[in-house]
Design a protein around this motif. Sequence first.
Motif, PDB file in Angstrom:
ATOM      1  N   ALA A   1      12.127  -3.104  -0.567  1.00 23.37           N
ATOM      2  CA  ALA A   1      11.358  -1.961  -0.072  1.00 23.37           C
ATOM      3  C   ALA A   1      10.356  -1.491  -1.119  1.00 23.37           C
ATOM      4  O   ALA A   1       9.218  -1.131  -0.788  1.00 23.37           O
ATOM      5  CB  ALA A   1      12.303  -0.829   0.315  1.00 23.37           C
ATOM      6  N   SER A   2      10.754  -1.500  -2.396  1.00 16.74           N
ATOM      7  CA  SER A   2       9.842  -1.102  -3.469  1.00 16.74           C
ATOM      8  C   SER A   2       8.665  -2.056  -3.563  1.00 16.74           C
ATOM      9  O   SER A   2       7.518  -1.634  -3.757  1.00 16.74           O
ATOM     10  CB  SER A   2      10.587  -1.041  -4.804  1.00 16.74           C
ATOM     11  N   ALA A   3       8.942  -3.355  -3.431  1.00 17.53           N
ATOM     12  CA  ALA A   3       7.859  -4.339  -3.482  1.00 17.53           C
ATOM     13  C   ALA A   3       6.878  -4.116  -2.344  1.00 17.53           C
ATOM     14  O   ALA A   3       5.657  -4.210  -2.529  1.00 17.53           O
ATOM     15  CB  ALA A   3       8.440  -5.748  -3.420  1.00 17.53           C
ATOM     16  N   ARG A   4       7.393  -3.794  -1.147  1.00 15.76           N
ATOM     17  CA  ARG A   4       6.506  -3.525  -0.011  1.00 15.76           C
ATOM     18  C   ARG A   4       5.675  -2.267  -0.256  1.00 15.76           C
ATOM     19  O   ARG A   4       4.507  -2.195   0.115  1.00 15.76           O
ATOM     20  CB  ARG A   4       7.331  -3.374   1.264  1.00 15.76           C
ATOM     21  N   LEU A   5       6.293  -1.257  -0.868  1.00 13.44           N
ATOM     22  CA  LEU A   5       5.569  -0.028  -1.161  1.00 13.44           C
ATOM     23  C   LEU A   5       4.425  -0.300  -2.130  1.00 13.44           C
ATOM     24  O   LEU A   5       3.296   0.176  -1.927  1.00 13.44           O
ATOM     25  CB  LEU A   5       6.531   1.004  -1.750  1.00 13.44           C
ATOM     26  N   PHE A   6       4.689  -1.087  -3.159  1.00 17.02           N
ATOM     27  CA  PHE A   6       3.625  -1.427  -4.111  1.00 17.02           C
ATOM     28  C   PHE A   6       2.548  -2.284  -3.446  1.00 17.02           C
ATOM     29  O   PHE A   6       1.364  -2.182  -3.791  1.00 17.02           O
ATOM     30  CB  PHE A   6       4.215  -2.140  -5.324  1.00 17.02           C
ATOM     31  N   GLN A   7       2.934  -3.125  -2.500  1.00 21.97           N
ATOM     32  CA  GLN A   7       1.943  -3.896  -1.747  1.00 21.97           C
ATOM     33  C   GLN A   7       1.016  -2.960  -0.982  1.00 21.97           C
ATOM     34  O   GLN A   7      -0.212  -3.139  -0.978  1.00 21.97           O
ATOM     35  CB  GLN A   7       2.639  -4.835  -0.772  1.00 21.97           C
ATOM     36  N   ASN A   8       1.582  -1.958  -0.338  1.00 26.39           N
ATOM     37  CA  ASN A   8       0.777  -1.005   0.423  1.00 26.39           C
ATOM     38  C   ASN A   8      -0.150  -0.219  -0.488  1.00 26.39           C
ATOM     39  O   ASN A   8      -1.310   0.026  -0.143  1.00 26.39           O
ATOM     40  CB  ASN A   8       1.688  -0.042   1.192  1.00 26.39           C
ATOM     41  N   ILE A   9       0.359   0.182  -1.651  1.00 22.47           N
ATOM     42  CA  ILE A   9      -0.489   0.906  -2.605  1.00 22.47           C
ATOM     43  C   ILE A   9      -1.636   0.016  -3.070  1.00 22.47           C
ATOM     44  O   ILE A   9      -2.792   0.465  -3.162  1.00 22.47           O
ATOM     45  CB  ILE A   9       0.357   1.379  -3.810  1.00 22.47           C
ATOM     46  N   GLY A  10      -1.340  -1.249  -3.370  1.00 21.14           N
ATOM     47  CA  GLY A  10      -2.391  -2.178  -3.782  1.00 21.14           C
ATOM     48  C   GLY A  10      -3.437  -2.375  -2.706  1.00 21.14           C
ATOM     49  O   GLY A  10      -4.638  -2.465  -2.990  1.00 21.14           O
ATOM     50  N   ARG A  11      -2.984  -2.445  -1.430  1.00 18.24           N
ATOM     51  CA  ARG A  11      -3.915  -2.604  -0.318  1.00 18.24           C
ATOM     52  C   ARG A  11      -4.826  -1.387  -0.192  1.00 18.24           C
ATOM     53  O   ARG A  11      -6.035  -1.507   0.024  1.00 18.24           O
ATOM     54  CB  ARG A  11      -3.136  -2.825   0.975  1.00 18.24           C
ATOM     55  N   LEU A  12      -4.277  -0.191  -0.363  1.00 17.28           N
ATOM     56  CA  LEU A  12      -5.076   1.033  -0.289  1.00 17.28           C
ATOM     57  C   LEU A  12      -6.072   1.114  -1.446  1.00 17.28           C
ATOM     58  O   LEU A  12      -7.221   1.526  -1.265  1.00 17.28           O
ATOM     59  CB  LEU A  12      -4.161   2.256  -0.301  1.00 17.28           C
ATOM     60  N   GLU A  13      -5.637   0.699  -2.631  1.00 14.15           N
ATOM     61  CA  GLU A  13      -6.542   0.700  -3.783  1.00 14.15           C
ATOM     62  C   GLU A  13      -7.693  -0.273  -3.570  1.00 14.15           C
ATOM     63  O   GLU A  13      -8.842   0.014  -3.929  1.00 14.15           O
ATOM     64  CB  GLU A  13      -5.768   0.341  -5.051  1.00 14.15           C
ATOM     65  N   GLN A  14      -7.392  -1.431  -2.965  1.00 12.45           N
ATOM     66  CA  GLN A  14      -8.441  -2.414  -2.695  1.00 12.45           C
ATOM     67  C   GLN A  14      -9.451  -1.876  -1.690  1.00 12.45           C
ATOM     68  O   GLN A  14     -10.663  -2.018  -1.863  1.00 12.45           O
ATOM     69  CB  GLN A  14      -7.818  -3.702  -2.172  1.00 12.45           C
ATOM     70  N   ARG A  15      -8.947  -1.219  -0.625  1.00 11.82           N
ATOM     71  CA  ARG A  15      -9.845  -0.653   0.381  1.00 11.82           C
ATOM     72  C   ARG A  15     -10.707   0.458  -0.214  1.00 11.82           C
ATOM     73  O   ARG A  15     -11.889   0.581   0.102  1.00 11.82           O
ATOM     74  CB  ARG A  15      -9.031  -0.116   1.558  1.00 11.82           C
ATOM     75  N   LEU A  16     -10.100   1.252  -1.098  1.00 16.59           N
ATOM     76  CA  LEU A  16     -10.854   2.321  -1.750  1.00 16.59           C
ATOM     77  C   LEU A  16     -11.950   1.751  -2.640  1.00 16.59           C
ATOM     78  O   LEU A  16     -13.084   2.252  -2.662  1.00 16.59           O
ATOM     79  CB  LEU A  16      -9.905   3.194  -2.575  1.00 16.59           C
ATOM     80  N   ALA A  17     -11.623   0.656  -3.364  1.00 13.09           N
ATOM     81  CA  ALA A  17     -12.615   0.023  -4.227  1.00 13.09           C
ATOM     82  C   ALA A  17     -13.766  -0.550  -3.401  1.00 13.09           C
ATOM     83  O   ALA A  17     -14.950  -0.419  -3.773  1.00 13.09           O
ATOM     84  CB  ALA A  17     -11.964  -1.066  -5.069  1.00 13.09           C
ATOM     85  N   GLU A  18     -13.441  -1.185  -2.248  1.00 14.93           N
ATOM     86  CA  GLU A  18     -14.479  -1.736  -1.377  1.00 14.93           C
ATOM     87  C   GLU A  18     -15.356  -0.624  -0.807  1.00 14.93           C
ATOM     88  O   GLU A  18     -16.585  -0.770  -0.731  1.00 14.93           O
ATOM     89  CB  GLU A  18     -13.831  -2.530  -0.241  1.00 14.93           C
ATOM     90  N   TYR A  19     -14.758   0.496  -0.455  1.00 16.79           N
ATOM     91  CA  TYR A  19     -15.522   1.620   0.084  1.00 16.79           C
ATOM     92  C   TYR A  19     -16.446   2.202  -0.980  1.00 16.79           C
ATOM     93  O   TYR A  19     -17.601   2.549  -0.715  1.00 16.79           O
ATOM     94  CB  TYR A  19     -14.561   2.705   0.586  1.00 16.79           C
ATOM     95  N   THR A  20     -15.956   2.269  -2.226  1.00 18.70           N
ATOM     96  CA  THR A  20     -16.757   2.813  -3.324  1.00 18.70           C
ATOM     97  C   THR A  20     -17.969   1.929  -3.592  1.00 18.70           C
ATOM     98  O   THR A  20     -19.080   2.419  -3.840  1.00 18.70           O
ATOM     99  CB  THR A  20     -15.900   2.934  -4.602  1.00 18.70           C
ATOM    100  N   VAL A  21     -17.777   0.586  -3.521  1.00 16.81           N
ATOM    101  CA  VAL A  21     -18.888  -0.341  -3.761  1.00 16.81           C
ATOM    102  C   VAL A  21     -19.921  -0.247  -2.652  1.00 16.81           C
ATOM    103  O   VAL A  21     -21.132  -0.284  -2.897  1.00 16.81           O
ATOM    104  CB  VAL A  21     -18.358  -1.783  -3.891  1.00 16.81           C
TER     105      VAL A  21
END
Length: 227
Positions: free
Chosen positions: A190-210
């Motif tokens: 469950a922790s690994a999945r949570l970190f996956q979701n956080i990484g996905r959100l960070e990636q989307r935020l980075a793409e939106y910022t660019v």
Amino acid sequence: MDSPHIAVQAGTFFASIFVVATTTMRTMIPLRVFGIITNVILITTSIFSHAYPTLLLHAVLLPLNGYRLHQMLQLVRDVKKSVNSDLSMEWLKPFMTERCCATGEVLFYKDEKAEDMFYIVSGRYRLVESGIELPVGAIVGELGMLSPLNERTQTLECIEGGTVLGVSYRQVEELYVQNPEFGFYFLRLASARLFQNIGRLEQRLAEYTVQTPAPAAAPAPAAQGSA
């Protein structure tokens, strides 16, 4: 005293010790192991004493205890394998129930009480608030079990009819209590999945910022000379 009688008494004595020992156990795997040993001892003593009802009872209980022990050990192995590989939830399938979903059906709403998780077998499903479409083989709803209020964070809608497998949090908690090793690996999963979701959100935020251009600086006011 003849040998068969001594064997019966000795077998009954040792079986009683194992029965008492099982009452002190809190986890399922040692309990099943001691149950199997008790079954074997009582089957042996029943043969010598010709206690056929007892023989029949433990002849039935022995394969049942063996099967449940195998199932629990397999569960632990599968969870461990999932943590170290693709985070698959295949190991939970034997404990899940099937549910057919129609197009447009909502499996759960945002902010409602979370009581179960789902494994997607077929069809198409979308998390409404984020617009994320979940693929076949995905698990959804498991993080609600770890949230303080056990509430859904998004709405899950079926956009093309299919089938899901559901398992209640209560069942997962029972497996957790029965076997601490399973609980440990489930938390890692469950922790690994949570970190996956956080990484996905960070990636989307980075793409939106660019993609979002920075606002142009306002031109400096022209200097005015004295008359």
